[in-house]
Enzyme design. Structure first.
Site, PDB file in Angstrom:
ATOM      1  N   ASP A  56      37.551  14.540  15.009  1.00 20.58           N
ATOM      2  CA  ASP A  56      37.807  12.884  15.412  1.00 20.58           C
ATOM      3  C   ASP A  56      36.959  12.680  14.551  1.00 20.58           C
ATOM      4  O   ASP A  56      36.349  12.832  13.858  1.00 20.58           O
ATOM      5  CB  ASP A  56      37.254  13.795  16.716  1.00 20.58           C
ATOM      6  CG  ASP A  56      35.977  12.420  17.543  1.00 20.58           C
ATOM      7  OD1 ASP A  56      36.593  11.586  17.855  1.00 20.58           O
ATOM      8  OD2 ASP A  56      34.801  12.734  17.339  1.00 20.58           O
ATOM      9  N   GLU A 108      28.691   1.071  22.437  1.00 21.03           N
ATOM     10  CA  GLU A 108      29.852  -0.341  21.369  1.00 21.03           C
ATOM     11  C   GLU A 108      28.973  -1.982  22.282  1.00 21.03           C
ATOM     12  O   GLU A 108      28.538  -2.605  21.795  1.00 21.03           O
ATOM     13  CB  GLU A 108      31.263  -0.295  21.469  1.00 21.03           C
ATOM     14  CG  GLU A 108      31.286   1.130  20.570  1.00 21.03           C
ATOM     15  CD  GLU A 108      31.475   2.468  20.877  1.00 21.03           C
ATOM     16  OE1 GLU A 108      31.110   2.871  22.213  1.00 21.03           O
ATOM     17  OE2 GLU A 108      32.230   3.104  20.166  1.00 21.03           O
TER      18      GLU A 108
END
Ligand SMILES: Nc1ncnc2c1ncn2[C@@H]1O[C@H](COP(=O)(O)OP(=O)(O)OP(=O)(O)O)[C@@H](O)[C@H]1O
Ligand SMILES: [K+]
Ligand SMILES: [Mg+2]
Length: 709
Positions: free
Chosen positions: A328, A369
């Site tokens: 990933d 984020e």
């Protein structure tokens, strides 16, 4: 979903190449060097265990050694019927030694993890938890052992985290050296892929609230202890198959030996029970039978030395045959703390407008984020951080890996931020037009390896894109060179990410992976693994996020980053404490080494037994059947001395090979064919020759003992 193949010869910048750090972190002070057996202290410490393992209920798991145990008991009992029989007693003693040596090999292999387990136990004991009372009740202090799943505990500077869990509030730097040996602090925060904390680690600064996810007694450290002590070890399918083969060989030799007495009678001699048992033990594959379990334990131990915890031995073996590695991106190939670094407006809006909308849409976004957006807006534009409570009637849309968006509906206005594709679709669904420069800005950010988040709004003026948030992430250090090493081992690396194709391409090039798959949902990740597996290939996956969990569970070797979420760690069958995606190189080497060592020692063991057959049988019958004397090429002193020498040799070989079993046969990259051929030559031939030399030498020594006839 987009698939691209990238030529590995692509112009590669060398700027990211850095020497990888030395493989073992070397934080486990005891028993980490050398073969172990030559450490007399360890052997002495393991001796009681070797005797404890004589318990027939334990012995029966190794059919070969169980037969030797039964043989030892029989010859001992038999010797009591003739106490003056010097030969019977000596054989009995050496048969017992054979069993003890086998148990000692296993005990020494296990002993190497015991010291580490003790260190881990210290990290676990005596933590006090500050549990939050339900419904805002007062905080109470309870022993860590009384925590239940779902409890909320507060940890502040200096506190030891009392149990495994997920951070649900706050950010803290944590010292995880108790389990990883790495002294550099790590960041643990709520929301994202770095939310999992481990009991026994220590908060260095700030305050976090942790929701406990495991019962006391079943925590990560508990499992680690079980693992390094070998308590949790189960036989792998390969080991079981080999054990069945060894058991069948044992039965075959048992029958062969049982047919000997009639022959001997016919030839006019009688073979005593002691001789028959001794002969049987020499012929059955005792060497591999004695060392099989030590080889497996040592393999797990080698992984622990590299800071990898393997929850299943089967996965370790599978690693030896892996052909594809899926990784990933965010948090695995990159550091994973994607931070907002700028707000870029599109034509007709201002930066401040983008910042305001971006912040508003992120107030309830607990991902790293989202939080970084709020912080940037505050730092750069002085935008006050409004509290969720102030915004009455706000409806929050949480981020999910499927929708790739998050946002808020408030006062007749909807704001969304997220992946370009998702946000553009959202605007168009609402009849809005997306100006061209939105896509241009997004592409520019992507091409630089950043992640663009489009910010869009729908109000009385319709739906439109306001601007773009630039999220920055950094590729982990020294990864590129290590991926080349994987390529040399014949392993294809594929990066799979939820991010857009342009960002994926930029990061893939920087990291030097072979292929990549972009805009992948958790289902896509799993489907890709299934597709690879359908071709009969073994697939490894490394990941850190909850969205990687299904793929980690599906992969043959699922390595979760220790920095990842508890869901990821739960789903995989290995955890890398260093969170280094290129650790798979070590894992594959150890897996291969395990398979090769087992194969080599099996070859040696069987070859050895065949050779022993030809060494002893002529000597046994030479006396009664002078014709056989010609076959007695070894010129052994007497039948008794021949059989005794063979039994002694048989026992000593086990001890001689323990270091090899623990250290493992050296692995050099090469084709499976070459490896097989070389091992057959070395261990097959070696196994054939060794008994002739060894038995002859022992026979010469034995013949010096007066009274041997
Ligand atoms: N908090 C967020 N709010 C809105 N959109 C987000 C948020 N976090 C990520 N995104 C967008 O959603 C996309 C998919 O995120 P997801 O977590 O599935 O994958 P990823 O973390 O980018 O990649 P990987 O699968 O390699 O970890 C991201 O690339 C980004 O564009
Ligand atoms: K044997
Ligand atoms: Mg992720």
């Amino acid at each position: 979903m987009t698939v691209r193949t990238q030529k590995s010869e692509d112009s590669m910048s060398t700027s990211t190449v850095a020497p990888h750090r030395g493989a073992p972190t070397g934080h486990h002070p005891e028993g980490r060097t050398g073969a172990g057996l030559f450490d007399p202290g360890q052997v002495l410490k393991s001796l009681p265990d070797a005797f404890r393992k004589l318990d027939p209920r334990v012995m029966v798991t190794s059919p070969v050694m169980f037969v030797v145990l039964v043989g030892s008991v029989l010859t001992t009992v038999f010797s009591f019927t003739d106490p003056g029989d010097w030969f019977g007693w000596t054989i009995s003693a050496w048969l017992w030694l054979t069993v003890i040596f086998a148990n000692l090999a296993e005990a020494v292999a296990e002993g190497r993890g015991k010291a580490q387990a003790d260190t881990l136990r210290k990290a676990r004991t005596g933590t006090v938890a500050r549990r939050l009372g339900g419904d805002g009740g007062p905080e109470e202090r309870v022993p860590g052992t009384r925590l239940r799943i779902g409890d909320l505990v507060v940890c502040e500077t200096g506190d030891v985290i009392p149990g495994d869990g997920d951070v649900v509030e706050g950010v803290a730097s944590v010292d995880e050296s108790a389990i990883t040996g790495e002294s550099a602090p790590v960041i643990r925060e709520s929301g994202g892929d770095r939310s999992a904390v481990t009991g026994g680690t220590k908060v260095l600064s700030d305050r976090i609230v942790v929701r406990i996810t495991t019962k006391p007694g079943e925590t990560f450290i508990d499992r680690m202890i079980g693992l390094v002590e070998g308590a949790a070890r189960q036989k792998t399918p390969n080991e079981i198959a080999l054990n069945i083969l060894l058991a069948s060989l044992t039965v075959a030799f048992l029958l062969a030996v049982a047919t000997l007495p009639p022959f001997a009678d016919y030839a006019g001699s009688a073979l005593s029970m002691v001789v028959l048992v001794a002969l049987l033990v020499c012929l059955i594959p005792t060497t591999i039978g004695a060392l099989l379990s030590a080889i497996g334990i040592a393999g797990m131990d080698r992984l622990v030395q590299r800071n990898v915890l393997a929850m299943s031995g089967r996965a370790v073996e599978a690693a030896g045959d892996v052909s594809t590695l899926l990784l990933d991106k965010t948090g695995t190939i990159t550091l994973g703390n994607r931070q907002a670094s700028e707000f870029v407006p599109v034509r007709g809006t201002t930066e401040a407008e983008v910042a305001d909308a971006a912040q508003l849409s992120s107030l309830a976004d607990e991902t790293p984020e989202g939080r970084s957006v709020v912080v940037l807006a505050k730092e750069r534009y002085g935008l006050r951080e409004r509290h969720q409570g102030e915004l009455v009637g706000a409806r929050w849309t949480e981020f999910s890996a499927q929708t790739r968006m998050s946002g808020v509906d408030l006062d007749g206005r909807s704001i969304r931020k997220g992946a370009a594709g998702a946000v553009i679709a959202w605007v168009e669904e609402r009849g809005g037009q997306v100006t061209e420069d939105a896509a241009t800005v997004a592409d520019r950010i992507s091409e630089a390896g950043g992640t663009p988040l489009l910010v869009a709004v729908e109000d009385t003026d319709g739906a439109r894109v306001l601007g773009v948030i630039h999220l920055k992430d950094v590729v982990k250090h020294g990864i590129r060179e290590r991926f080349q090493e994987l390529r040399r081992m014949g392993i294809r690396t594929v990066m799979i990410t939820g991010d857009n194709p342009l960002t994926a391409k930029a990061i893939a090039e920087e990291a030097g992976v072979d292929d990549f798959l972009a805009e992948a949902t958790p289902e896509d990740k799993m489907a890709l693994i299934k597709r690879e597996q359908a071709g009969g290939k073994l697939v490894a996956m490394t990941g850190d996020g909850t969205n990687d969990a299904p793929a980690l569970a599906q992969a043959d070797v699922g390595v979760a980053m220790n920095t990842g979420t508890s869901a990821a760690k739960e789903a995989g069958n290995m955890v890398d404490l260093d969170s280094d995606p290129t650790k798979l190189i070590d894992i594959v080497e150890i897996g291969k080494q395990l398979l090769i060592t087992r194969g080599a020692l099996t070859t040696f063991s069987v070859a050895n037994d065949v050779a022993k057959y030809f060494a002893i049988i002529p000597a046994l019958f030479a006396a009664v059947h002078p014709g056989l004397d010609k076959l007695n090429i070894m010129g052994l002193f007497s039948p008794d001395s021949a059989i005794l020498s063979a039994v002694i040799f048989n026992a000593l070989v086990i001890i001689a090979l323990v270091p090899l079993a623990l250290r493992g046969v050296r692995y050099r990259p090469g084709s499976a064919d070459t490896l097989l051929r070389r091992n057959l030559a070395v261990y097959g031939l070696g196994g054939l020759i060794a008994p002739f030399v060894g038995i002859k030498i022992i026979d010469m020594l034995v013949s010096l003992i007066p009274g041997i006839g």
